[in-house]
Design an enzyme around this catalytic site. Sequence first.
Site, PDB file in Angstrom:
ATOM      1  N   ARG A 153      69.007  -8.889  60.329  1.00 43.83           N
ATOM      2  CA  ARG A 153      67.682  -8.255  60.347  1.00 43.83           C
ATOM      3  C   ARG A 153      67.551  -7.317  59.162  1.00 43.83           C
ATOM      4  O   ARG A 153      68.370  -6.431  58.954  1.00 43.83           O
ATOM      5  CB  ARG A 153      67.517  -7.482  61.658  1.00 43.83           C
ATOM      6  CG  ARG A 153      66.346  -6.531  61.707  1.00 43.83           C
ATOM      7  CD  ARG A 153      65.097  -7.233  62.190  1.00 43.83           C
ATOM      8  NE  ARG A 153      63.946  -6.347  62.107  1.00 43.83           N
ATOM      9  CZ  ARG A 153      63.470  -5.646  63.139  1.00 43.83           C
ATOM     10  NH1 ARG A 153      64.040  -5.736  64.314  1.00 43.83           N
ATOM     11  NH2 ARG A 153      62.411  -4.871  62.986  1.00 43.83           N
ATOM     12  N   ARG A 164      60.741 -11.501  60.851  1.00 43.79           N
ATOM     13  CA  ARG A 164      62.086 -10.987  61.130  1.00 43.79           C
ATOM     14  C   ARG A 164      62.973 -12.047  61.784  1.00 43.79           C
ATOM     15  O   ARG A 164      62.470 -12.912  62.505  1.00 43.79           O
ATOM     16  CB  ARG A 164      62.027  -9.723  61.998  1.00 43.79           C
ATOM     17  CG  ARG A 164      61.521  -9.853  63.395  1.00 43.79           C
ATOM     18  CD  ARG A 164      60.072  -9.451  63.669  1.00 43.79           C
ATOM     19  NE  ARG A 164      59.431  -8.476  62.822  1.00 43.79           N
ATOM     20  CZ  ARG A 164      59.305  -7.185  63.113  1.00 43.79           C
ATOM     21  NH1 ARG A 164      59.803  -6.712  64.221  1.00 43.79           N
ATOM     22  NH2 ARG A 164      58.656  -6.389  62.302  1.00 43.79           N
ATOM     23  N   ASP A 213      64.327  -9.452  66.717  1.00 45.99           N
ATOM     24  CA  ASP A 213      63.816  -8.159  67.132  1.00 45.99           C
ATOM     25  C   ASP A 213      64.188  -8.014  68.600  1.00 45.99           C
ATOM     26  O   ASP A 213      63.895  -8.917  69.397  1.00 45.99           O
ATOM     27  CB  ASP A 213      62.289  -8.206  66.963  1.00 45.99           C
ATOM     28  CG  ASP A 213      61.657  -6.836  66.996  1.00 45.99           C
ATOM     29  OD1 ASP A 213      62.374  -5.826  66.981  1.00 45.99           O
ATOM     30  OD2 ASP A 213      60.414  -6.798  67.037  1.00 45.99           O
ATOM     31  N   ASP A 245      63.750  -5.431  71.709  1.00 47.94           N
ATOM     32  CA  ASP A 245      63.083  -4.214  72.185  1.00 47.94           C
ATOM     33  C   ASP A 245      63.403  -3.985  73.657  1.00 47.94           C
ATOM     34  O   ASP A 245      63.290  -4.910  74.476  1.00 47.94           O
ATOM     35  CB  ASP A 245      61.557  -4.348  72.056  1.00 47.94           C
ATOM     36  CG  ASP A 245      61.085  -4.345  70.613  1.00 47.94           C
ATOM     37  OD1 ASP A 245      61.757  -3.715  69.775  1.00 47.94           O
ATOM     38  OD2 ASP A 245      60.048  -4.980  70.334  1.00 47.94           O
TER      39      ASP A 245
END
Length: 159
Positions: free
Chosen positions: A82, A91, A94, A96
């Site tokens: 990344r 990207r 990711d 989260d």
Amino acid sequence: MVSYIALGSNLDNPVQQVQQALLSIDQLSKTYLLAHSSLYQSAPMGPQDQPPYINAVAKIHTQLEPLELLDKLQAIENQQGRVRKQHWGARTIDLDIVLYDHTIMQTERLTLPHYGAKERDFVLLPLAEISPELVFPEGDSVSQALQSCVRYDLRKVSQ
Ligand code: ROI
């Protein structure tokens, strides 16, 4: 604690990136992967001159504190190459934290629940797939949120 992680990728074989990240999450210390959603393709939110995304959600049990979990997820992002360039740009992966138990927190590094999750079908639909009865700490349900969220042309690509 039970926590939900949203995964997203749109570079360098996104399906493989998401599958690799699921394996790495399962291998974290003090952490077990309880379930993960199907993989979905979605249209990009943000700049449109980027490839479609592959999105999924993982449900984990972890004894890591929220910020320890964040550190470990960022290490996985870094392992998978990344690079933080354009804001809301493409990207490789990711990761989260969408929810961590019923924790509500707002710090510079981490906001829980994730600030945008409830507005995006590419988080809510995978979440509803694995936990249809889920209720957010603020008291609204995942199915309620799904009815009013923004849609990104979600298509299931694999189990
Ligand atoms: N768009 C989609 N469809 N899926 C994502 O995971 C995603 N992640 C992001 C931005 C760039 C906001 N757009 C996205 O970070």
